[in-house]
Design an enzyme around this catalytic site. Structure first.
Site, PDB file in Angstrom:
ATOM      1  N   SER A   1       0.736  -1.328   0.128  1.00 58.29           N
ATOM      2  CA  SER A   1      -0.004   0.299   0.037  1.00 58.29           C
ATOM      3  C   SER A   1       0.857   1.175   0.113  1.00 58.29           C
ATOM      4  CB  SER A   1      -0.835  -0.122   1.563  1.00 58.29           C
ATOM      5  OG  SER A   1      -1.493   1.260   1.417  1.00 58.29           O
TER       6      SER A   1
ATOM      7  N   TYR B   1      -1.154  -0.827  10.675  1.00 53.35           N
ATOM      8  CA  TYR B   1      -1.154  -0.990   9.067  1.00 53.35           C
ATOM      9  C   TYR B   1      -0.057  -0.367   8.285  1.00 53.35           C
ATOM     10  CZ  TYR B   1      -3.636  -1.285   4.459  1.00 53.35           C
ATOM     11  OH  TYR B   1      -3.996  -1.411   3.130  1.00 53.35           O
TER      12      TYR B   1
ATOM     13  N   ALA C   1       2.924   0.083   9.375  1.00 53.84           N
ATOM     14  CA  ALA C   1       4.134  -0.859   9.636  1.00 53.84           C
ATOM     15  C   ALA C   1       4.267  -2.273   8.973  1.00 53.84           C
ATOM     16  CB  ALA C   1       4.070  -1.182  11.123  1.00 53.84           C
TER      17      ALA C   1
ATOM     18  N   LYS D   1       2.415  -3.012   6.251  1.00 53.49           N
ATOM     19  CA  LYS D   1       2.582  -2.510   4.656  1.00 53.49           C
ATOM     20  C   LYS D   1       4.099  -2.212   4.106  1.00 53.49           C
ATOM     21  CE  LYS D   1      -1.425  -3.879   3.259  1.00 53.49           C
ATOM     22  NZ  LYS D   1      -1.367  -4.983   2.477  1.00 53.49           N
TER      23      LYS D   1
HETATM   24  P1  NAP Z   1     -11.403  -6.073   0.821  1.00 51.24           P
HETATM   25  O1  NAP Z   1     -12.331  -5.712  -0.255  1.00 51.24           O
HETATM   26  O2  NAP Z   1     -11.734  -5.848   2.405  1.00 51.24           O
HETATM   27  O3  NAP Z   1     -11.071  -7.721   0.985  1.00 51.24           O
HETATM   28  C1  NAP Z   1     -10.108  -8.243   1.426  1.00 51.24           C
HETATM   29  C2  NAP Z   1      -9.854  -9.662   0.943  1.00 51.24           C
HETATM   30  O4  NAP Z   1      -8.950 -10.295   1.891  1.00 51.24           O
HETATM   31  C3  NAP Z   1     -11.423 -10.547   1.244  1.00 51.24           C
HETATM   32  O5  NAP Z   1     -11.183 -11.559   0.187  1.00 51.24           O
HETATM   33  C4  NAP Z   1     -11.112 -11.377   2.575  1.00 51.24           C
HETATM   34  O6  NAP Z   1     -11.876 -12.566   2.392  1.00 51.24           O
HETATM   35  C5  NAP Z   1      -9.596 -11.631   2.453  1.00 51.24           C
HETATM   36  N1  NAP Z   1      -9.438 -11.937   3.657  1.00 51.24           N
HETATM   37  C6  NAP Z   1      -9.179 -11.028   4.848  1.00 51.24           C
HETATM   38  N2  NAP Z   1      -8.525 -11.824   5.822  1.00 51.24           N
HETATM   39  C7  NAP Z   1      -7.878 -12.855   5.216  1.00 51.24           C
HETATM   40  C8  NAP Z   1      -7.220 -13.979   5.701  1.00 51.24           C
HETATM   41  N3  NAP Z   1      -6.842 -14.148   7.128  1.00 51.24           N
HETATM   42  N4  NAP Z   1      -7.063 -14.945   5.140  1.00 51.24           N
HETATM   43  C9  NAP Z   1      -7.518 -15.035   3.858  1.00 51.24           C
HETATM   44  N5  NAP Z   1      -8.314 -13.926   3.274  1.00 51.24           N
HETATM   45  C10 NAP Z   1      -8.585 -12.964   3.929  1.00 51.24           C
HETATM   46  O7  NAP Z   1      -9.894  -5.362   0.519  1.00 51.24           O
HETATM   47  P2  NAP Z   1      -9.490  -4.730  -0.696  1.00 51.24           P
HETATM   48  O8  NAP Z   1      -9.384  -3.174  -0.405  1.00 51.24           O
HETATM   49  O9  NAP Z   1      -9.638  -5.408  -1.857  1.00 51.24           O
HETATM   50  O10 NAP Z   1      -7.772  -4.988  -0.413  1.00 51.24           O
HETATM   51  C11 NAP Z   1      -6.936  -5.882  -0.867  1.00 51.24           C
HETATM   52  C12 NAP Z   1      -5.486  -5.711  -0.528  1.00 51.24           C
HETATM   53  O11 NAP Z   1      -5.236  -4.481  -1.044  1.00 51.24           O
HETATM   54  C13 NAP Z   1      -5.400  -5.675   0.958  1.00 51.24           C
HETATM   55  O12 NAP Z   1      -4.020  -6.170   1.240  1.00 51.24           O
HETATM   56  C14 NAP Z   1      -5.062  -4.165   0.978  1.00 51.24           C
HETATM   57  O13 NAP Z   1      -4.434  -3.765   2.306  1.00 51.24           O
HETATM   58  C15 NAP Z   1      -4.801  -3.870   0.069  1.00 51.24           C
HETATM   59  N6  NAP Z   1      -4.972  -2.326  -0.255  1.00 51.24           N
HETATM   60  C16 NAP Z   1      -6.267  -1.899  -0.497  1.00 51.24           C
HETATM   61  C17 NAP Z   1      -6.255  -0.516  -0.519  1.00 51.24           C
HETATM   62  C18 NAP Z   1      -7.802   0.157  -0.945  1.00 51.24           C
HETATM   63  O14 NAP Z   1      -7.860   1.461  -1.137  1.00 51.24           O
HETATM   64  N7  NAP Z   1      -8.868  -0.525  -0.981  1.00 51.24           N
HETATM   65  C19 NAP Z   1      -5.150   0.302  -0.703  1.00 51.24           C
HETATM   66  C20 NAP Z   1      -3.787  -0.073  -0.647  1.00 51.24           C
HETATM   67  C21 NAP Z   1      -3.697  -1.418  -0.427  1.00 51.24           C
HETATM   68  P3  NAP Z   1     -13.479 -12.620   3.045  1.00 51.24           P
HETATM   69  O15 NAP Z   1     -14.306 -12.127   1.826  1.00 51.24           O
HETATM   70  O16 NAP Z   1     -13.606 -14.102   3.265  1.00 51.24           O
HETATM   71  O17 NAP Z   1     -13.527 -11.695   4.384  1.00 51.24           O
END
Ligand code: NAP
Length: 251
Positions: A143, A156, A158, A160
């Site tokens: 991130s 978070y 730390a 990332k």
């Molecule tokens: P999201 O919509 O909240 O989806 C999270 C996904 O991770 C879901 O499929 C969830 O599964 C799964 N998950 C959570 N805990 C888990 C675990 N312990 N084991 C296996 N799967 C798990 O998140 P997102 O926004 O798509 O984010 C995806 C990645 O991008 C993350 O690493 C996040 O930190 C990073 N990111 C996101 C953004 C943003 O703006 N959205 C920005 C920077 C980085 P379930 O459906 O079963 O809960």
């Protein structure tokens, strides 16, 4: 068809960024493992979407913060598809807390999923890739919070930042095995993770003021970057973190 014949695991692909990556990879010819932690039906729904365009995918429920679950996910993938060419370590969680109120439990939970989960999946997948003796691709989702500070996100940020450094170190150790290890640092992307923040008009206006390209990112923007890093187009790229943030962090 940039991934024809490849087998790819995308952790956390029931929704959001992971789902967009799983669908994009399947459209590019990969056989895909759809993973989530809460409900196998959510994985099955994504598998159904993939099958609609004659893609190939299976569901595996696994908690990436648990070594036994990760090892089972790897062995089930090999049992079903015979190999692993690509793993995208995308599963992640976020919650906000002032630093002075941040509890040990919160710290441990975020670090367990967002950093330790990435380590466990990288290690288990790399062992399988080395056994296969051919190229492998590891893509970690970090991130921009791994580069710059965000208020109420000490744990978070730390985790990332840890993913970025882990990517560089492991890239060196896996290079002799022809495994490329890279990361992506997304900016603000429209998913469940950000929907409450982005629903607040003032917060949205504040974000947009920081993004030179003038829009919030879509999961598909990250899927395009992941496709590049997972494909042979990135054969000479390793240890890199590709920032995909609409220009947020350049100013
Ligand atoms: P999201 O919509 O909240 O989806 C999270 C996904 O991770 C879901 O499929 C969830 O599964 C799964 N998950 C959570 N805990 C888990 C675990 N312990 N084991 C296996 N799967 C798990 O998140 P997102 O926004 O798509 O984010 C995806 C990645 O991008 C993350 O690493 C996040 O930190 C990073 N990111 C996101 C953004 C943003 O703006 N959205 C920005 C920077 C980085 P379930 O459906 O079963 O809960």
């Amino acid at each position: 068809m940039k991934l024809k014949g490849k087998v790819a695991i995308v952790t956390g692909s029931t929704r959001g960024i992971g789902k967009a990556i799983a669908i994009r990879f399947a459209k590019e010819g990969a056989r895909v493992v759809v993973n989530g932690v809460s409900d196998i039906k959510k994985c099955d729904d994504v598998v159904k979407e993939i099958k609609k365009f004659s893609g190939e995918a299976i569901s595996i429920l696994a908690d990436v913060s648990k070594k036994a679950d990760v090892e089972k996910m790897i062995s089930e993938t090999v049992k079903k598809f015979g190999r692993i060419d690509i793993i995208v370590n995308n599963a992640g969680i976020l919650d906000m807390s002032d630093f002075l109120s941040l509890t040990e439990e919160h710290w441990d939970r975020i670090l367990a999923v967002d950093l330790k989960g990435t380590f466990l999946c990288m290690q288990a997948a790399a062992k399988q890739m080395i056994k296969q003796g051919k190229n492998g691709k590891i893509v970690n989702i970090s991130s921009i919070a791994g580069f710059v500070g965000f208020t109420r996100l000490a744990h978070y940020c730390a985790a990332k930042a840890g993913v970025i450094e882990l990517t560089k170190e492991v890239a060196i150790e896996l290079a002799p095995h022809k495994i490329n290890v890279n990361a992506i640092a997304p900016g603000a992307i429209e998913t469940d993770m950000t929907k409450d923040i982005l629903a607040d008009p003032q917060a949205l206006k504040g974000f947009l003021g920081l993004i030179p390209l003038g829009r919030i990112g879509k999961p598909e923007d990250i899927a395009s970057a992941a496709l590049f890093l997972a494909s042979d187009d990135a054969n000479y790229v390793t240890g890199a973190t590709l920032i995909v943030d609409g220009g947020w962090t350049i100013q």
